[in-house]
Scaffold this motif. Structure first.
Motif, short mmCIF file in Angstrom:
data_model
loop_
_atom_site.label_atom_id
_atom_site.label_comp_id
_atom_site.label_asym_id
_atom_site.label_seq_id
_atom_site.Cartn_x
_atom_site.Cartn_y
_atom_site.Cartn_z
N LYS A 104 0.87 -1.21 -0.06
CA LYS A 104 0.00 -0.04 0.07
C LYS A 104 0.85 1.22 -0.06
O LYS A 104 1.67 1.34 0.64
CB LYS A 104 -1.05 0.06 1.41
CG LYS A 104 -2.12 -1.10 1.30
CD LYS A 104 -3.33 -0.26 1.30
CE LYS A 104 -4.39 -1.09 1.26
NZ LYS A 104 -4.68 -1.80 2.60
N ASP B 116 -1.00 7.09 0.87
CA ASP B 116 -2.32 7.36 0.53
C ASP B 116 -3.35 6.35 0.85
O ASP B 116 -4.70 6.58 0.83
CB ASP B 116 -2.41 8.24 -0.44
CG ASP B 116 -2.58 7.44 -1.63
OD1 ASP B 116 -2.14 6.43 -1.93
OD2 ASP B 116 -2.91 8.02 -2.76
N SER C 173 -3.66 3.66 -1.14
CA SER C 173 -3.85 3.07 -2.38
C SER C 173 -3.11 2.17 -2.50
O SER C 173 -2.08 1.99 -1.80
CB SER C 173 -3.69 4.41 -3.54
OG SER C 173 -2.35 4.46 -3.60
N ASN D 8 -15.88 1.27 3.42
CA ASN D 8 -14.89 2.04 2.84
C ASN D 8 -13.57 2.15 3.59
O ASN D 8 -12.57 2.05 3.22
CB ASN D 8 -15.41 3.47 2.60
CG ASN D 8 -16.31 3.64 1.61
OD1 ASN D 8 -15.99 3.38 0.63
ND2 ASN D 8 -17.33 4.29 1.72
N PRO E 262 -8.78 -0.62 0.00
CA PRO E 262 -7.78 0.28 -0.58
C PRO E 262 -8.44 1.64 -1.31
O PRO E 262 -9.55 1.57 -1.69
CB PRO E 262 -7.16 -0.41 -1.71
CG PRO E 262 -7.49 -2.04 -1.39
CD PRO E 262 -8.64 -2.00 -0.78
N LEU E 263 -7.82 2.71 -1.27
CA LEU E 263 -8.31 3.90 -1.65
C LEU E 263 -9.14 3.84 -3.11
O LEU E 263 -10.26 4.56 -3.09
CB LEU E 263 -7.09 4.86 -1.63
CG LEU E 263 -7.39 6.40 -2.06
CD1 LEU E 263 -8.30 7.03 -1.02
CD2 LEU E 263 -6.16 7.43 -2.51
N GLU E 264 -8.50 3.28 -4.11
CA GLU E 264 -9.23 3.30 -5.22
C GLU E 264 -10.49 2.60 -5.18
O GLU E 264 -11.20 2.83 -6.27
CB GLU E 264 -8.30 2.72 -6.23
CG GLU E 264 -7.75 1.50 -6.13
CD GLU E 264 -6.30 1.57 -5.52
OE1 GLU E 264 -5.51 0.97 -6.00
OE2 GLU E 264 -6.32 2.04 -4.20
N PHE E 265 -11.08 1.64 -4.26
CA PHE E 265 -12.20 1.01 -4.06
C PHE E 265 -13.13 1.79 -3.28
O PHE E 265 -14.14 1.10 -3.02
CB PHE E 265 -11.82 -0.32 -3.83
CG PHE E 265 -10.99 -0.94 -4.88
CD1 PHE E 265 -11.43 -1.54 -6.10
CD2 PHE E 265 -9.86 -1.38 -4.51
CE1 PHE E 265 -10.77 -2.04 -7.03
CE2 PHE E 265 -9.02 -1.90 -5.44
CZ PHE E 265 -9.57 -2.34 -6.62
N ARG E 266 -12.75 2.87 -2.69
CA ARG E 266 -13.76 3.52 -1.66
C ARG E 266 -14.80 4.33 -2.51
O ARG E 266 -14.41 4.84 -3.63
CB ARG E 266 -13.01 4.45 -0.89
CG ARG E 266 -12.13 3.52 0.01
CD ARG E 266 -11.30 4.56 0.92
NE ARG E 266 -10.09 3.71 1.74
CZ ARG E 266 -8.98 4.34 2.21
NH1 ARG E 266 -8.80 5.63 2.29
NH2 ARG E 266 -8.08 3.55 2.90
N LYS E 267 -15.98 4.44 -1.89
CA LYS E 267 -16.84 5.27 -2.70
C LYS E 267 -17.65 6.09 -1.46
O LYS E 267 -18.11 5.52 -0.66
CB LYS E 267 -17.87 4.29 -3.18
CG LYS E 267 -17.48 3.69 -4.46
CD LYS E 267 -18.97 2.78 -4.77
CE LYS E 267 -18.44 1.91 -6.31
NZ LYS E 267 -19.60 1.15 -6.73
N ASP F 223 -16.38 -0.38 -3.43
CA ASP F 223 -16.37 -1.10 -4.38
C ASP F 223 -15.49 -2.69 -3.97
O ASP F 223 -14.60 -2.98 -4.43
CB ASP F 223 -15.68 -0.92 -5.84
CG ASP F 223 -15.51 -1.80 -6.71
OD1 ASP F 223 -16.25 -2.88 -6.83
OD2 ASP F 223 -14.91 -1.54 -7.96
N THR G 77 -9.11 -8.04 -7.58
CA THR G 77 -7.73 -7.48 -7.54
C THR G 77 -6.95 -8.47 -6.85
O THR G 77 -5.77 -8.99 -7.23
CB THR G 77 -7.58 -6.06 -7.03
OG1 THR G 77 -8.27 -5.28 -8.01
CG2 THR G 77 -5.87 -5.84 -7.17
#
Length: 385
Positions: A301, A304, A306, A333, A337-342, A351, A358
């Motif tokens: 990780k 941040d 991600s 959330n 990981p950052l890119e999968f948070r909504k 997500d 992944t």
């Protein structure tokens, strides 16, 4: 998710048996997705498990207070392949109960029991001063008067609906439950207990491994193909268990810069980073069948939150015959990981399917998840891609 007694001459035999089990399952590991899942139920032992295996983390703790029969039952209802039924902590009178930690202030209603107010204390648990109530200060009868509550109510306010509904299970009750559920559901139920803080408890005269082994033997579940995988964050605890039972064994691995507490206690300078080198993994393969790394050891990780780089851990572990069951996938959330948070809600779902996909793509053999139903759907997507 305990240098100790000399290992028996059977260590080498165990390593060979483990290699045989995993070798037999190797064809399963290498199959394409659909075939991999479809062909996974034949035979016994580890190779009978679907890949990637969905492990209900402390049951279905995304939906019920963890380590309760409500949580364990729901994990099976949702389709979990294995239920992590039992983070095992001893009581004052030597029973093993299922709690995330020896300190039970955050997972039971003990604070509401005035008769136990005087038991609140501060102890040094694996080098960390910890204040609360501890399993080893209560008899089993006393603990049975308590009820479980949600551990992380800020993230799971919906789980607080079930506060006070279930008591604390014992490991012996879990073993009986396993047999009952296997009969009722017509399929073998697997469990994945963990020895908690074994060095700490051994110093209190409450050795965990011997108690685990005694119960496994009592219920005929101490064999190589028994549907009970035993895990610990302390490698020497797994080494000790390796001399006592023939169950599949797994070494849990925290962050790369951390040191297992048994290493700290014995003066072993190695960190988890040393254990996940090819040399360290070969050593683990001599007494265990798998590792349970934190997900960050599989994909790093960034600062941040991600995802960073995919590591070589999966390939390195498979090369020496070890399976990998990383931890822990959660839908909310803050845990993704950052890119999968909504959005920004602490208890909002991100997500999770994208995150599962992944991690599955790295070749892991299974994953611990608080949301077994999400994991099962994610696996179906993955194996049918």
């Amino acid at each position: 998710m305990g240098s100790q007694d000399e290992q028996r001459d059977g260590t080498g035999r165990r390593a060979l048996l483990g290699a045989a089990v995993l070798g037999a399952g190797g064809a399963v590991l290498g199959l394409s997705g659909t075939a991999r899942a479809a062909g996974a139920h034949h035979g016994g032992g580890l190779k009978s498990l679907p890949k990637p295996t969905i492990i209900g983390h402390r049951g279905a703790s995304g939906y019920r207070p963890e380590h309760t029969f409500g949580s364990y039952d729901l994990a099976l209802d949702l389709g979990a392949d294995i239920v992590e039924a039992g983070d095992l902590c001893p009581t004052k009178d030597g029973h093993l109960v299922c709690r995330h930690e020896p300190e039970i202030g955050g997972t039971t209603d003990v604070a509401e029991h005035p008769e136990f107010a005087g038991r609140r204390t501060t102890k040094v648990l694996d080098g960390v001063p910890t204040t609360g109530w501890f399993t080893e200060d209560f008899t089993l009868a006393e603990l049975k008067t308590l009820r479980a509550i949600e551990r992380i109510p800020a993230n799971r306010p919906h789980n607080t609906l079930y506060n006070g509904r279930w008591e604390i299970p014992t490991f012996e009750e879990v073993l009986k439950w396993q047999d009952e559920q296997t009969r009722r559901r017509g399929k073998q139920v697997w469990i994945y207990p963990e020895t908690k803080h074994p060095t700490y408890f051994r110093k209190l005269g409450l050795g965990v491994e011997e108690r685990v082994a005694k119960l496994l033997r009592k219920y005929g579940k101490d064999k190589r193909n028994s549907p009970v995988i035993v895990q610990s964050f302390e490698p020497t605890s797994i080494q000790r268990l390796n001399t006592l039972v023939d169950n599949p064994l797994v070494v849990l691995l925290s962050t790369a810069d951390s040191r297992p507490y048994d290493f700290v206690d014995s003066g072993d300078p190695r960190t988890v980073a040393d254990l996940i080198t090819p040399k360290g993994l070969r050593e683990i393969a001599g007494y265990a069948q798998g590792i349970g790394p934190t997900l960050d050891l599989v994909i790093t990780k960034n600062a941040d939150g991600s995802l960073g780089k995919r590591t070589t851990l999966v390939a390195d572990a498979h090369r020496v015959g070890l399976i990998l069951h990383p931890y822990t996938m959660r839908n909310e959330n803050p845990f993704l990981p950052l890119e999968f948070r909504k959005g920004s809600d602490a208890d909002g779902y991100g997500d999770a399917f994208g995150a599962f996909r992944t991690y599955f793509a790295t070749g892991i053999d299974g994953v611990f998840t608080d949301n077994a139903d999400t994991g099962l759907l994610a696996r179906a997507d993955f194996v049918n891609d």
